[in-house]
Design a protein around this motif. Structure first.
Motif, mmCIF file in Angstrom:
data_model
loop_
_atom_site.group_PDB
_atom_site.id
_atom_site.type_symbol
_atom_site.label_atom_id
_atom_site.label_comp_id
_atom_site.label_asym_id
_atom_site.label_seq_id
_atom_site.Cartn_x
_atom_site.Cartn_y
_atom_site.Cartn_z
ATOM 1 N N SER A 125 -4.778 -4.312 5.802
ATOM 2 C CA SER A 125 -4.439 -2.980 5.716
ATOM 3 C C SER A 125 -2.962 -2.948 4.743
ATOM 4 O O SER A 125 -2.585 -4.582 5.417
ATOM 5 C CB SER A 125 -4.077 -1.735 5.998
ATOM 6 O OG SER A 125 -3.354 -2.690 7.340
ATOM 7 N N PHE A 222 -8.295 4.489 -6.366
ATOM 8 C CA PHE A 222 -7.660 5.150 -5.145
ATOM 9 C C PHE A 222 -7.396 6.559 -4.517
ATOM 10 O O PHE A 222 -7.877 7.106 -5.509
ATOM 11 C CB PHE A 222 -6.569 4.825 -4.745
ATOM 12 C CG PHE A 222 -6.421 2.769 -6.085
ATOM 13 C CD1 PHE A 222 -5.965 1.636 -5.029
ATOM 14 C CD2 PHE A 222 -6.255 2.520 -7.115
ATOM 15 C CE1 PHE A 222 -5.376 0.985 -5.223
ATOM 16 C CE2 PHE A 222 -6.263 2.091 -7.361
ATOM 17 C CZ PHE A 222 -5.140 0.327 -6.687
ATOM 18 N N ARG A 229 -4.143 4.921 1.622
ATOM 19 C CA ARG A 229 -4.506 5.028 0.252
ATOM 20 C C ARG A 229 -5.475 3.367 0.537
ATOM 21 O O ARG A 229 -5.762 2.729 0.678
ATOM 22 C CB ARG A 229 -3.649 4.548 -1.087
ATOM 23 C CG ARG A 229 -2.359 5.622 -0.753
ATOM 24 C CD ARG A 229 -2.804 7.171 -1.790
ATOM 25 N NE ARG A 229 -1.759 7.867 -1.727
ATOM 26 C CZ ARG A 229 -1.402 8.520 -1.163
ATOM 27 N NH1 ARG A 229 -1.740 9.129 -0.057
ATOM 28 N NH2 ARG A 229 -0.113 9.730 -1.403
ATOM 29 N N PHE A 231 -8.323 1.764 -1.534
ATOM 30 C CA PHE A 231 -8.861 0.737 -2.683
ATOM 31 C C PHE A 231 -10.026 1.422 -2.343
ATOM 32 O O PHE A 231 -11.178 0.327 -2.130
ATOM 33 C CB PHE A 231 -8.413 -0.267 -2.430
ATOM 34 C CG PHE A 231 -9.303 -1.007 -3.615
ATOM 35 C CD1 PHE A 231 -8.981 -1.254 -4.631
ATOM 36 C CD2 PHE A 231 -9.898 -2.290 -3.216
ATOM 37 C CE1 PHE A 231 -9.293 -1.220 -5.296
ATOM 38 C CE2 PHE A 231 -9.905 -2.934 -4.295
ATOM 39 C CZ PHE A 231 -9.441 -2.297 -5.504
ATOM 40 N N TYR A 253 -0.287 -1.831 -8.725
ATOM 41 C CA TYR A 253 -0.918 -0.418 -7.627
ATOM 42 C C TYR A 253 0.394 0.166 -6.836
ATOM 43 O O TYR A 253 1.203 0.501 -6.306
ATOM 44 C CB TYR A 253 -1.730 0.008 -7.464
ATOM 45 C CG TYR A 253 -2.408 1.238 -6.669
ATOM 46 C CD1 TYR A 253 -3.003 2.237 -6.974
ATOM 47 C CD2 TYR A 253 -1.796 1.092 -5.147
ATOM 48 C CE1 TYR A 253 -2.944 3.387 -6.152
ATOM 49 C CE2 TYR A 253 -1.845 2.041 -4.287
ATOM 50 C CZ TYR A 253 -2.487 3.729 -5.332
ATOM 51 O OH TYR A 253 -3.153 4.770 -4.122
ATOM 52 N N LEU A 264 -1.507 0.677 2.164
ATOM 53 C CA LEU A 264 -2.986 0.204 1.625
ATOM 54 C C LEU A 264 -4.041 0.075 2.256
ATOM 55 O O LEU A 264 -3.477 -1.485 1.887
ATOM 56 C CB LEU A 264 -3.042 -0.483 0.006
ATOM 57 C CG LEU A 264 -3.917 -0.800 -0.941
ATOM 58 C CD1 LEU A 264 -4.492 0.241 -1.198
ATOM 59 C CD2 LEU A 264 -3.002 -1.985 -1.915
#
Length: 311
Positions: A125, A222, A229, A231, A253, A264
């Motif tokens: 992450s 996403f 968020r 992936f 992104y 992410l």
């Protein structure tokens, strides 16, 4: 007290509240999404007291055997609670599973650190709270090189323009044709159905990369999940891989969401090359326990040689 509830006995509002308030909140584990992710099968649950802790139990049947599995496209499952999950709590829930199923395969979540895992999946992450230039400076040198190579190819990144079906088709034609990929026709149909639901409810971001000739070189979905968020799903044209489209897609992104309180989640991979891709963006490694639970030693002895066929 931990109760086993059939699907029809679960209170959707209390379930969603428990998942949303948990330390490991996951929008894909909410009631409506679990219904979509297990379409054609079903799911039941273990619930402690008045939904203080919950565990979804997606269920399949092979002959006379009922077993618990982790659906495709559901990143992490396990226990959801707003309180810290101690090892004994996990043990209690696993014991309850064994009362109802001869076999359970459960991909836990990052908050379920119990020592019960038979295997650990690795994920990464990335916090997006810094300015883009600061984030970019922490990318690995090879990642920055690939981003620049993609930019020289004059490819362009699209947002909310690509059709979900085209991205799924891109995966099927390329990665999906490999022997190691076990998605079936109904799995792709389920993915489309879930993605359509997420898009309709403003929970999905769709990115694509197109060449100068307007060919779709890569695409990604996403999932918007609170401050996380995911992936979630992606496809890439192997014949256009030299243009490094996925590097540019992820870089864009990250640029679009920099200086936010989001992070992410790259959603893990057992493929070391994919893991290196995530590490190249300075993704921080974390592990997710996978538990295989048998009803007892007898069923472990009987079923172990046939696990692959059961799935």
């Amino acid at each position: 007290m931990i109760r086993f509830l059939k699907h029809s006995e679960i209170d959707p509002e209390k379930w969603n509240q428990a998942v949303r308030n948990s330390l490991s909140t996951n929008v894909l584990a909410e009631y409506e999404l679990l219904d979509l992710l297990t379409d054609g099968d079903t799911w039941h649950a273990l619930v402690e007291n008045d939904y203080e802790a919950v565990m979804p139990l997606p269920t399949r049947k092979k002959g006379v055997l009922k077993y618990v599995y982790t659906p495709f496209f559901l990143p992490q499952m396990g226990l959801f609670s707003e309180h810290e999950i101690i090892p004994q709590k996990v043990a209690d829930f696993l014991y309850e599973i064994s009362k109802h199923y001869v076999l359970a395969d459960v991909l836990m979540n990052e908050k379920t650190k119990s020592g019960h895992g038979d295997h650990e999946f690795v994920s990464h992450s990335l916090s997006l709270n810094l300015a883009y230039n600061e984030l970019y400076s922490q990318f690995h040198e090879n990642t920055r090189r690939n981003i620049k190579a993609a930019q020289k190819q004059q490819v362009r990144v699209t947002m909310q323009e690509e059709k979900i079906a085209d991205i799924i088709a891109l995966f099927r034609t390329n990665k999906g044709s490999e022997e190691a990929v076990h998605f079936r026709e109904n799995d792709y149909a389920r993915l489309q159905h879930v993605a359509d639901y997420l898009l309709e409810h403003n929970l999905l971001e769709v990115y694509g990369v197109r060449t100068v000739q307007n060919e779709l070189a890569a695409g990604a979905l996403f999932v918007k999940d609170g401050k996380r968020r995911w992936f979630w799903f992606s496809g890439r044209d192997n014949q256009l891989s030299e243009s490094k489209p996925m590097f540019l897609l992820l870089d864009t992104y990250i640029r679009d969401h920099a200086e936010s309180d989001l992070y992410l989640d790259f959603n893990g991979s057992s493929n070391p090359n994919v893991a290196r891709l995530y590490q190249g963006f300075d993704g921080k490694r974390y592990t997710i326990p996978f538990v295989r639970q048998f009803k007892n030693r007898f069923w472990k002895m009987v079923l172990s040689p046939f696990i692959d066929n059961i799935r």
